[in-house]
Design a protein around this motif. Structure first.
Motif, PDB file in Angstrom:
ATOM      1  N   ALA A   1      50.856  62.708  44.405  1.00 37.41           N
ATOM      2  CA  ALA A   1      51.975  62.459  45.315  1.00 37.41           C
ATOM      3  C   ALA A   1      52.268  60.970  45.438  1.00 37.41           C
ATOM      4  N   LEU A   2      51.224  60.140  45.637  1.00 41.18           N
ATOM      5  CA  LEU A   2      51.443  58.705  45.760  1.00 41.18           C
ATOM      6  C   LEU A   2      51.813  58.092  44.415  1.00 41.18           C
ATOM      7  N   ASN A   3      51.238  58.606  43.326  1.00 41.19           N
ATOM      8  CA  ASN A   3      51.677  58.154  42.003  1.00 41.19           C
ATOM      9  C   ASN A   3      53.184  58.341  41.844  1.00 41.19           C
ATOM     10  N   THR A   4      53.671  59.487  42.302  1.00 41.53           N
ATOM     11  CA  THR A   4      55.102  59.791  42.183  1.00 41.53           C
ATOM     12  C   THR A   4      55.934  58.827  43.007  1.00 41.53           C
ATOM     13  N   ALA A   5      55.501  58.556  44.231  1.00 42.64           N
ATOM     14  CA  ALA A   5      56.242  57.634  45.099  1.00 42.64           C
ATOM     15  C   ALA A   5      56.256  56.227  44.522  1.00 42.64           C
ATOM     16  N   ILE A   6      55.121  55.763  44.005  1.00 39.89           N
ATOM     17  CA  ILE A   6      55.049  54.425  43.423  1.00 39.89           C
ATOM     18  C   ILE A   6      55.910  54.342  42.169  1.00 39.89           C
ATOM     19  N   ALA A   7      55.838  55.374  41.316  1.00 40.09           N
ATOM     20  CA  ALA A   7      56.647  55.377  40.093  1.00 40.09           C
ATOM     21  C   ALA A   7      58.134  55.320  40.414  1.00 40.09           C
ATOM     22  N   ALA A   8      58.546  56.021  41.469  1.00 43.33           N
ATOM     23  CA  ALA A   8      59.950  55.985  41.878  1.00 43.33           C
ATOM     24  C   ALA A   8      60.346  54.587  42.330  1.00 43.33           C
ATOM     25  N   ALA A   9      59.434  53.904  43.034  1.00 41.35           N
ATOM     26  CA  ALA A   9      59.706  52.531  43.465  1.00 41.35           C
ATOM     27  C   ALA A   9      59.819  51.591  42.272  1.00 41.35           C
ATOM     28  N   LEU A  10      58.893  51.683  41.349  1.00 45.91           N
ATOM     29  CA  LEU A  10      58.915  50.814  40.174  1.00 45.91           C
ATOM     30  C   LEU A  10      60.172  51.038  39.344  1.00 45.91           C
ATOM     31  N   ALA A  11      60.595  52.293  39.244  1.00 44.73           N
ATOM     32  CA  ALA A  11      61.785  52.617  38.458  1.00 44.73           C
ATOM     33  C   ALA A  11      63.036  51.961  39.034  1.00 44.73           C
TER      34      ALA A  11
END
Length: 448
Positions: free
Chosen positions: A297-307
């Motif tokens: 879940a946090l991987n997904t949130a961080i990846a969305a931020a980086l994108a």
């Protein structure tokens, strides 16, 4: 916890321990938290692959009672928090709830773990200012940017402390950076996910964006530090903010309170805070927090931020052992490349050797001074903060400084941070302390 020692007389106020922290790819994965990680009793976090035609409303309706924490078509991922009311919640049972009828599928189901700091007695020394001013009554002109004076021109710091602060800035070559980048963070929003902030602190006035902050613990729009002087992490967020503003004094801080005064919080609140920061236009996110459990879940949130071109800075942990806390642990992996924009920061001493409490590993990004850093503390006070929690915000501020000068590419910023460092001087641990110690002046030199 150890207390700070200094030739000036200080009154012990509180002791903090190290900062807390914290894209799915394989269907039907259920991550198993380490045995030491407690979980909440009622929620599961579900990471979902979403197709281009899926809407947030349709996804929520497909899983009754759920809350959408992240919904990002750029990465084709979403995260739901789902009440566990029907026995064991599994990917198959979710897909049967009409997710299969959407262009969506479950990638991972995980417990809503409690994010908290390890009990490391050397993590953080916390003291309040007793030898000088404890309140500024509107007389302070500025905190960061090199001026520590009353409106009338007299420094409120005694000569010894002022020299110590200048030594910290000189180690980072901050004055040169501010000369090269006079914007000093202007126009850049920095999100801090932490225990909250002292909204009335005179040194933080005009620096807090109170229109876009949120308290995920109290579920309101006032992310103030809770008054609990004896709880382990009280003042942690206020201290973090003060360090960021020394590096980039013209930034606006968005405060997202996801952690209680004892430093603990649940993963769903941290994920929601990252998502809120992205939605509210933050350019840098500081997470001086961590956990031992990976989280899809946090991987997904961080990846969305980086994108979206947002840099995420994370402290690596205070256990003094090899291996980084999550999410820094995922650096230089299939999840987050070294140049992805996720930055893992450790702590070094003034002579650029590993701080005894700092964790270390081959995949660490870089270090920053993290011992006895003078910064802000609730109640219109100053404190000396020690821990990787207080190394990370120096890097966060440096990124905001560069962004205000027009440097926006996360890969460029990640590479620049790691190539402009001052070499560390720790013969034993150098290879596992990243590329070196933050040098804000050399970092600015790359772009001006």
């Amino acid at each position: 916890m150890k207390k700070a020692s200094h030739p000036i007389s200080y009154m012990a106020l509180a002791v903090l321990a190290m900062a807390m922290t914290a894209c799915g790819g394989t269907p039907a994965v259920t991550p198993s938290p380490e045995a030491s990680q407690p979980t909440t009793q009622t929620l599961k976090l579900v990471t979902v692959r979403i197709g281009a035609g899926v809407t947030e409303g349709a996804l929520k309706a497909s899983v009754p009672g759920s809350e959408v924490l992240v919904f990002d078509h750029a990465t084709s991922r979403a995260v739901l928090s789902v009440p566990e009311t029907r026995g064991t919640l599994q990917a198959a049972s979710l897909n049967s709830l009409s997710l299969g009828a959407l262009d969506a599928g479950v990638l991972a189901v995980e417990p809503n773990v409690v994010v908290s700091a390890p009990d490391d007695v050397q993590a953080m020394g916390m003291t309040t200012w007793a030898g000088g001013a404890t309140t500024w009554a509107g007389g302070m002109t500025t905190w960061a940017g090199g001026a520590l004076t009353w409106a009338g021109g007299a420094s409120f710091l005694d000569a010894s402390t002022m020299a110590d602060v200048q030594a910290y800035w000189n180690r980072l070559e901050l004055s040169r950076a501010h000369t090269l980048m006079p914007e000093k963070g202007t126009g850049i929003k920095v999100a801090v996910i932490d225990t909250g902030v002292d909204l009335a602190h005179p040194l933080l006035q005009n620096s807090l964006d109170t229109t876009l902050d949120w308290d995920f613990v109290g579920n309101d729009d006032s992310p103030a530090e809770e008054t609990a002087l004896d709880s382990g992490k009280y003042g942690h967020g206020t201290a973090t903010v003060g360090i960021i503003l020394q590096m980039a004094p013209n930034t606006k801080i968005q405060m997202y309170r996801a952690l209680k005064p004892d430093g603990s919080g649940s993963m769903d609140k941290v994920v929601a805070a990252v998502n809120k920061a992205v939605a509210n236009g933050a350019r840098v996110i500081n997470m001086s927090l961590g956990t031992t459990s990976d989280s899809s879940a946090l991987n997904t949130a961080i990846a969305a931020a980086l994108a979206k071109g947002i840099v995420v800075v994370n402290s690596v942990g205070n256990a003094g052992t090899e291996g980084l806390l999550y999410p820094s642990r995922k650096l230089d992996s299939a999840s987050f490349a070294a140049t992805s924009g996720l930055i893992g920061v450790g702590s070094v001493t003034k002579d650029l050797k590993r701080s005894s409490f700092s964790q270390y590993a081959l995949n660490m990004s870089l270090t920053a001074p993290g011992e006895q850093v003078l910064t802000t503390y609730p109640g219109s006070k100053l404190m000396r903060a020690t821990g990787t929690s207080f190394a990370a915000p120096a890097v966060t501020g440096a990124v905001a400084l560069a962004m205000s000068a027009g440097v926006t590419n996360v890969s460029t910023l990640s590479t620049g941070l790691r190539t402009s460092v001052t070499p560390n001087q720790d013969v034993t641990f150098n290879s596992k302390l990243g590329t070196g110690t933050l040098n804000v002046g050399s970092f600015a030199d790359l772009y001006r």
